[in-house]
Motif scaffolding. Structure first.
Motif, short mmCIF file in Angstrom:
data_model
loop_
_atom_site.label_atom_id
_atom_site.label_comp_id
_atom_site.label_asym_id
_atom_site.label_seq_id
_atom_site.Cartn_x
_atom_site.Cartn_y
_atom_site.Cartn_z
N GLY A 75 0.77 -1.62 0.10
CA GLY A 75 -0.10 0.32 0.02
C GLY A 75 0.82 1.09 0.19
N PHE A 76 1.89 1.26 0.61
CA PHE A 76 2.79 2.54 1.14
C PHE A 76 3.07 3.08 -0.35
CE2 PHE A 76 6.49 4.92 1.72
CZ PHE A 76 5.77 5.77 2.68
N VAL A 77 3.68 2.27 -1.71
CA VAL A 77 4.16 2.41 -2.50
C VAL A 77 2.83 2.78 -4.23
CG1 VAL A 77 5.05 1.44 -4.23
CG2 VAL A 77 5.90 0.83 -2.54
N LEU A 78 1.84 1.95 -3.03
CA LEU A 78 1.15 2.08 -4.00
C LEU A 78 -0.27 3.56 -4.44
CD1 LEU A 78 -0.06 -0.94 -4.90
CD2 LEU A 78 1.21 -0.02 -6.33
N THR A 79 -0.56 3.40 -2.47
CA THR A 79 -1.32 4.54 -1.75
C THR A 79 -0.94 5.40 -0.80
OG1 THR A 79 -2.49 3.14 0.20
CG2 THR A 79 -3.55 2.56 -2.98
N GLY A 80 0.03 4.87 -0.22
CA GLY A 80 0.86 5.86 0.67
C GLY A 80 0.22 5.93 1.95
N ARG A 81 -1.02 4.56 1.96
CA ARG A 81 -1.13 4.28 3.25
C ARG A 81 -0.79 2.77 3.13
NH1 ARG A 81 -7.23 6.36 2.43
NH2 ARG A 81 -6.79 5.01 0.27
N PRO A 82 -0.80 2.27 4.63
CA PRO A 82 -0.68 0.60 4.67
C PRO A 82 -1.33 -0.30 3.61
CG PRO A 82 -0.97 1.62 6.48
CD PRO A 82 -0.76 1.86 5.44
N ILE A 83 -1.12 -1.35 2.93
CA ILE A 83 -1.87 -2.58 2.55
C ILE A 83 -1.14 -3.79 2.70
CG2 ILE A 83 -3.83 -3.19 0.57
CD1 ILE A 83 -4.14 -0.49 -0.47
N ALA A 84 -1.90 -4.28 3.18
CA ALA A 84 -1.41 -6.00 3.41
C ALA A 84 -1.77 -7.09 2.53
CB ALA A 84 -1.10 -6.84 4.62
N LEU A 85 -0.44 -7.47 1.97
CA LEU A 85 -0.56 -8.32 1.04
C LEU A 85 -0.58 -9.84 0.72
CD1 LEU A 85 -1.57 -8.87 -2.16
CD2 LEU A 85 1.05 -8.38 -2.74
N GLY A 86 -0.97 -10.75 0.69
CA GLY A 86 -0.61 -12.22 1.19
C GLY A 86 -1.16 -13.61 0.53
#
Length: 57
Positions: free
Chosen positions: A34-45
């Motif tokens: 998320g930080f790279v894409l939106t500036g907010r944390p988004i977890a991918l698993g």
């Protein structure tokens, strides 16, 4: 660009994807995209019984 996918743990494809430049996460791990894409944390698993592999290109 983010390339990612999942495979079933019993198929043991981690070494294959690692040889091709992917990061292979343990079954319970996530990565923050998320930080790279939106500036907010988004977890991918991966889902239950699966492993995630990914590579930033």
């Amino acid at each position: 660009m983010l390339l990612f996918g999942e495979f079933e743990i019993e198929r043991a494809l981690g070494p294959y994807y690692a040889r091709h430049g992917f990061t292979v996460l343990n079954p319970d791990q996530t990565t923050d995209v998320g930080f790279v894409l939106t500036g907010r944390p988004i977890a991918l698993g991966a889902g239950p019984g699966e492993q995630l592999f990914f590579r930033w290109k």
